[in-house]
Design an enzyme around this catalytic site. Structure first.
Site, short mmCIF file in Angstrom:
data_model
loop_
_atom_site.label_atom_id
_atom_site.label_comp_id
_atom_site.label_asym_id
_atom_site.label_seq_id
_atom_site.Cartn_x
_atom_site.Cartn_y
_atom_site.Cartn_z
N ASN A 1 25.58 -20.54 -6.83
CA ASN A 1 24.65 -20.85 -7.92
C ASN A 1 25.19 -22.08 -8.63
OD1 ASN A 1 23.00 -20.86 -10.14
ND2 ASN A 1 23.37 -18.72 -10.71
N ARG B 1 21.06 -20.30 -4.72
CA ARG B 1 20.02 -20.04 -5.70
C ARG B 1 19.42 -21.38 -6.11
NH1 ARG B 1 20.54 -17.34 -11.71
NH2 ARG B 1 18.32 -17.48 -12.14
N HIS C 1 13.30 -16.47 -12.65
CA HIS C 1 14.02 -15.19 -12.57
C HIS C 1 13.35 -14.28 -11.54
CE1 HIS C 1 15.39 -15.55 -17.07
NE2 HIS C 1 16.34 -16.02 -16.26
N ARG D 1 16.48 -21.09 -26.25
CA ARG D 1 15.12 -21.65 -26.05
C ARG D 1 14.12 -20.97 -26.97
NH1 ARG D 1 15.56 -20.40 -19.95
NH2 ARG D 1 17.20 -21.85 -19.33
N GLU E 1 21.35 -10.07 -8.93
CA GLU E 1 20.69 -11.23 -8.33
C GLU E 1 21.41 -11.72 -7.08
OE1 GLU E 1 20.39 -13.01 -12.38
OE2 GLU E 1 18.53 -13.83 -11.61
#
Ligand code: ADP
Length: 424
Positions: free
Chosen positions: A26, A107, A196, A257, A400
């Protein structure tokens, strides 16, 4: 409804046979996270992170067999970061030759409208991911760089790209279409993509598996609440809406965010505060959300501030929960019937107060949290709603890297990606 014990759950992946392990990478703009995963058994064999790439002092951590090694040294770029990671395997273990790497899984944040499932990487795929950089300027460049370096250093195994957007490529047009001029939208690929996706797909599949139900029979709201946060409505294994949009900025209030905001705020600040595009981008992506409201983006620190009577922290918590509740209500309306609300990721798996507050007052909709079940010291998947509700509220730890590793196996074996939604 109760949870089916682990030993009694079918593992669709055990039928794949021994594949060795998958190295999942990742790559972020200044970090590289890696995990060596057994895609059949599901365990992480080793994992590490290399942070502050490009800064004078980088941090390398590697965990294997319960031992964590930490070093500080300069890591100039992603190539050096991956070389360091491979060196950690050699020095601390497990030796990659012994682990038998079957594939490397990458990813990738944005797959645009092009990629609806995992793909085995070749030069053409790298170019196509690179071409998506305008859609994800904050994320895809590092992903592409990570893929290029890894293909050079690990050239004798297949590399697979797994996209955060892929699961949501099945969204219906009414959910992914923004109500703006169609020509402008089409010309510039402006639509909801969702992110996601690996986690939402994994969690929706895991819910079904732990309940001993078919994913096709369940209507689930997945709340992925990490530093980035997103919600999805999944009907029979297929997403019908999700909160993130063209980029991961839309939707829920997140660590840094803003989530949903009137787009005119941007015009207003440009005209009246003299802010430029980059400044506004940084404001909404990095200086907003919980951080912007309370000064902290970690919910453990937020809790300490709230307990100390900090009013900004309390308001931030209320704003966060208010937004989440709106999404639960909206998705309940879209789904018509909600069988499961599943909390996942760092906040969703650990923050008792967030889970209780989101479900508070929803008894009329058949959604409630049992205080004892919610606060019980437990990890792993569990039901936290009382027995009388029509909707189960569950905590499902997301995995994940494992989901990426399994999608790698599917891609290499040409299995259909949709089969992964039943797994977990
Ligand atoms: P990401 O992958 O987006 O970085 P994670 O899913 O790892 O995010 O979640 C990280 C966040 O989870 C932290 O910023 C923190 O807010 C929250 N978190 C982690 N552990 C706990 C905890 N024990 N209690 C409350 N919140 C937690």
């Amino acid at each position: 409804m109760s949870i089916v014990p682990e030993a009694e759950r079918p593992n669709p992946y055990s039928a794949y046979g021994a594949h060795g392990s998958v190295l999942v990478l990742n790559s972020g703009s200044s970090s590289l996270k890696y995990q060596l995963v057994n895609p059949v058994g599901g365990e992480a064999i080793a994992a590490g992170t290399i942070e502050r790439i490009g800064e004078p002092s980088g941090i390398v951590t590697h965990t294997f067999a319960g031992n964590r090694t930490r070093r500080e040294l300069e890591v100039p770029d992603h190539g050096e970061a991956l070389r360091l990671a491979l060196g950690m395997f050699d020095e601390i273990g497990p030796r990659l030759a012994d682990a038998g790497i079957y594939a490397v899984g990458h990813r990738v944040v944005h797959g645009g409208a092009e990629f609806s499932g995992p793909v085995v990487v070749d030069d053409d795929v790298v170019e196509r991911i690179d071409a998506l950089v305008p859609l994800a300027p904050l994320h895809n460049p590092a992903n592409v760089q990570g893929i290029r370096v890894a293909r050079e250093l690990l050239s004798d195994v297949p590399h697979v790209a797994v996209f955060d957007t892929a699961f949501f490529s099945a969204l219906p047009a009414e959910a992914y279409t923004y109500a703006i001029d169609r020509k402008v939208a089409q010309e510039h690929d402006v639509r909801r993509y969702g992110f996601h996706g690996t986690s939402h797909q994994y969690v929706a599949g895991k819910v079904a598996r732990v309940l001993g139900r078919r994913v096709q029979d369940l209507h689930t709201i997945v709340l992925h609440l990490g530093n980035g946060a997103s919600a999805s409505a999944v009907a029979g294994g297929v997403p019908i809406d999700t909160s993130m949009g063209l980029t991961p900025l839309e939707g829920l209030v997140m660590g840094t965010r803003s989530g949903d905001i009137d787009p005119a705020v941007v015009f207003h600040l440009a005209r009246n505060a003299g802010m430029g595009i980059d400044e506004l981008d940084t404001l909404l992506n990095k200086r907003s959300g919980m951080l912007g409201l309370s000064g902290v983006n970690d919910f453990r620190e937020l809790r300490r501030l709230i307990d100390d009577g900090d009013e900004d922290a309390s308001l931030a918590f209320d704003v966060y929960v208010h937004r989440l509740k709106k999404y639960v209500g909206a998705y309940a309306a879209l789904l018509g019937r909600v069988d499961v609300v599943a909390f996942t990721a760092g906040v969703g798996e650990n923050d008792v107060a967030v889970r209780a507050a989101v479900c508070e007052g929803l008894e009329g909709m058949g959604i409630a949290v049992d205080p004892e079940r919610n606060t019980a010291a437990a990890d792993g998947e569990r039901i936290i709603s009382p027995d009388w509700t029509s909707t189960l509220v569950m905590v499902i730890p997301t995995m994940e890297e494992l989901a990426i590793a399994r999608q790698c196996v599917e891609a290499v074996e040409h299995l259909r990606p949709s089969s992964s939604v039943t797994a977990g």
